[in-house]
Design an enzyme around this catalytic site. Structure first.
Site, short mmCIF file in Angstrom:
data_model
loop_
_atom_site.label_atom_id
_atom_site.label_comp_id
_atom_site.label_asym_id
_atom_site.label_seq_id
_atom_site.Cartn_x
_atom_site.Cartn_y
_atom_site.Cartn_z
N ASP A 1 112.05 -51.37 114.70
CA ASP A 1 112.48 -50.41 115.70
C ASP A 1 113.16 -49.29 115.23
O ASP A 1 113.00 -49.01 113.95
CB ASP A 1 113.06 -51.07 117.02
CG ASP A 1 112.84 -50.28 118.42
OD1 ASP A 1 113.11 -49.11 118.61
OD2 ASP A 1 112.02 -50.94 119.11
N HIS B 1 116.85 -46.60 121.28
CA HIS B 1 115.36 -47.31 121.51
C HIS B 1 115.88 -48.70 121.17
O HIS B 1 115.39 -49.74 121.69
CB HIS B 1 114.27 -46.65 121.09
CG HIS B 1 112.99 -47.19 121.52
ND1 HIS B 1 112.56 -48.32 120.93
CD2 HIS B 1 112.14 -46.79 122.41
CE1 HIS B 1 111.48 -48.37 121.26
NE2 HIS B 1 111.13 -47.76 122.64
N SER C 1 107.53 -50.05 125.87
CA SER C 1 108.53 -50.68 125.02
C SER C 1 109.64 -51.62 125.49
O SER C 1 110.31 -52.34 125.02
CB SER C 1 109.40 -49.54 124.42
OG SER C 1 108.77 -48.67 123.50
#
Length: 639
Positions: free
Chosen positions: A45, A110, A433
């Site tokens: 990620d 994220h 996600s």
């Protein structure tokens, strides 16, 4: 050159961007094993914010002996701990921007968010500025985290993703979670497809997000048969934001508005506030960049005819922003100023009021309400069918991916935009996600109970125990939700599993017409096709059934499947088939009797599809022994 396995463009991919675990029946006090602390989840990620309370290592023992990884340190990432046991970063395809860290530290948010959904520890009193308040926790809070940072402000590049997979496999991770992707027309040009195959060869399941390109058909990404493809569903929490007009009329939109407006403010339509010197005045109704006249908008609420992040409204000095369009409003976004996102149905009334004398409005702080329709598949979640192999159903299942509270990078802001000034330790996000790490956490949970299970066995357990979803709400049926909604508790004890290994997938690829050269691009070795390795789609031991057909053309398809008993040693399962009128399914034999754990039984399924005139019809096969219900969807559709 010798040693080169394959050559393909170093393409850029994208990140797919609490209450959720409880909502799917996975409470904090669920049964756990001491093995959970030996489970290592690899997160590919945007890095991690190591100071987050979700990654506190208090009470953790040293890393498991199987761990062979490393912690890539720098001046801004000085060490790992017994929770974050490994961290690496890669940037062969991306330059490090001034606002980024040349280290595993997350400047985006994220990666921190997804990592904490999988394996974050228990943190009480977590919230986004008061919203979603409660105890934040991951699916396997005692598991270890290994971080592989491949995503930067300009994207996530193929070469970095492949390198991260190779390192994660060598480091000794148990599950790999990948909440990023991009479309590929085949299996041998995608780094996630290749990396996930290598992981499977080494006993590691890869969990992936299907993408945020919905809700049109055939928009799904990450549809490799050897990985888990996860769609995003809603939870029973949503955020609504009311707008009160000066005439006391109140309209409701959606957003996560953390701001409190104490007064009524003048309101103006963006189309009436053109910036005639900015070169973009014709787009002022949409509040596009350089389109608004600052002198007209400053200190007012601006009405925009499109969803936008509020950059232009903020730049023009707007006090707030109301957006309206015809898109579905089934998830909420945060904005850098007071904002509400409404439907066109409120448009006429707003227009009439705007034409009155000195119109004013107030955008209320959002409120959290219960979504009675949940769970359903959110509009942005990419849909099937599978464009590479039409007769393999994708997605595999769904998991919570809407309004998810989890840890966040304090190098970022609530919106991730530079004009936002709010820095928070926890944030609410929506995306496939967020769904993917829920499935990754569930897979790690299963692995803690069954450390010797193969990736396909774990995947089968997740799919065959998923809760069926309602077709009247999800009209795309299995193209939206696959086998159904994730149920981690049931998945840890599924009764039967559909297992498959490297050889099974090689047979599948050979049967699909992949020659030796292309096959070796995926396998990374000298595997070749032969008469013995030429399989069919129907023979791949997949936990679902799909039949594609052309308009008004009837078809019969035969499948062969083998199930392994992992439930009760002595048990008898009966086949229960539920199908709509016209669809015929025959199972032979219809009764499977087992005398021991690990025993395998093979059966055949014959699906007869009528001349279809509708896009998709579906049913199910359930193997039931009175204790376990092992469910597989059966889908027939037009292509």
């Amino acid at each position: 050159m010798e040693g080169i396995v394959s050559v393909f463009p170093n393409e850029k991919m994208q990140l797919f961007t609490t209450r959720s675990w409880d909502f799917i029946g996975f409470p904090q006090d669920v049964e756990r094993t001491t093995n959970e602390s030996d489970i290592i989840v690899g997160i590919i990620d945007s890095g991690i914010w190591p100071e987050s309370a979700s990654f506190n290592a208090k009470g953790f023992s040293p890393p498991p002996r199987k761990w062979k990884g490393t912690c890539q340190t720098s001046s801004n990432f000085t060490s790992c701990n017994n929770k974050i046991i490994g961290a690496r970063c890669y940037h062969t395809g991306a330059e490090v921007e001034p606002n980024e860290y040349d280290s595993p530290r997350d400047s985006d948010g994220h990666g921190t968010h997804t990592a904490s959904i999988v394996a974050g520890g228990l943190v009480s009193g977590a919230s986004l500025l008061g919203f979603g308040s409660g105890t934040a926790r991951g699916g396997v809070p005692s598991a270890r985290i290994a971080v592989y940072k491949v995503c930067w402000s300009k994207g996530c590049y193929s070469a970095d993703v492949l390198a991260a997979f190779d390192d994660a496999i060598a480091d000794g991770v148990d599950i790999i979670s990948v909440s990023l992707g991009g479309y590929s027309p085949n299996y041998f040009e995608n780094p996630i497809a290749i990396g996930a195959f290598h992981a499977l060869k080494n006993g590691i399941l890869t969990s992936t997000a299907v993408g945020n390109y919905g809700h049109d058909r055939a928009t799904i990404t990450n549809l490799w048969p050897w990985s888990l493809s996860v769609a995003a569903s809603t939870i029973d929490r949503k955020f609504v934001t009311k707008v009160q007009l000066g005439n006391n009329q109140v309209y409701e939109g959606v957003s996560i508005n953390t701001f409190q407006m104490n007064d009524m403010y003048p309101i103006i339509y963006g189309g009436d506030a053109q910036n005639t010197t900015g070169g973009n005045s014709e787009y002022s109704s949409f509040c596009d960049k350089n389109s608004l006249n600052k002198s007209l908008v400053n200190g007012k609420i601006v009405l925009c005819d499109a969803l936008n992040w509020g950059e232009e409204a903020t730049s023009a000095g707007a006090a707030g922003m109301i957006m309206r369009d015809g898109a579905l409003k089934d998830f909420s976004l945060s904005f850098s100023l007071p904002a509400s996102y409404m439907d066109w149905s409120n448009g006429t009334e707003l227009d009439q009021y705007l034409n009155s004398t000195r119109p004013t409005a107030n955008i209320h702080r959002s409120v959290e309400v219960k979504d009675e329709l949940a769970p359903f598949i959110v509009s942005f979640s990419s849909r099937g069918p599978n464009l590479i192999t039409k007769d393999i159903l994708k997605p595999d299942l769904s998991a919570p991916g809407v309004n998810i509270l989890a840890a966040w990078s304090e190098a970022s802001t609530v919106t991730g935009k530079e004009w936002d000034t709010r820095v928070v330790p926890y944030n609410i996000m929506s995306g496939t996600s967020m769904a993917c790490p829920h499935a990754s956490g569930a897979a790690a949970y299963i692995k803690s109970f069954h450390p010797t299970w193969s990736p396909s066995a774990i995947k089968s357990a997740l799919m065959t125990t998923a809760s069926p979803m309602r077709g009247e709400i999800n009209t795309d049926l299995e193209f939206a939700y696959g086998s159904g909604q994730l149920d981690p508790v049931k998945a840890a004890n599924p009764g039967l599993v559909y297992d498959a290994g490297e050889t099974d997938y090689i047979k599948f690829l050979c049967g699909e017409g992949y020659g030796n050269e292309k096959l070796q691009l995926i396998t990374g070795d000298n595997t070749s096709c032969s008469a013995d390795t030429n399989g069919t789609i129907g023979a791949l031991n997949y936990p679902s059934f799909a039949v594609s057909t052309k308009y008004k053309v009837s078809i019969t398809r035969n499948f062969t499947r083998t199930v392994t008993n992992v439930g009760t040693p002595t048990s008898t399962y009966k086949a229960n088939v539920t199908v709509p009128p016209g669809l015929s399914v025959q199972v032979e034999p219809s009764i499977l009797s087992f005398k021991s754990l690990g025993q395998k039984k093979t059966f055949s399924v014959t699906v007869r599809v009528p001349a279809l005139e509708t896009a998709i019809i579906s049913g199910s096969l359930v193997w039931n022994d009175g204790v376990y219900q092992v469910r597989s969807p059966i889908v027939a559709y037009l292509y």
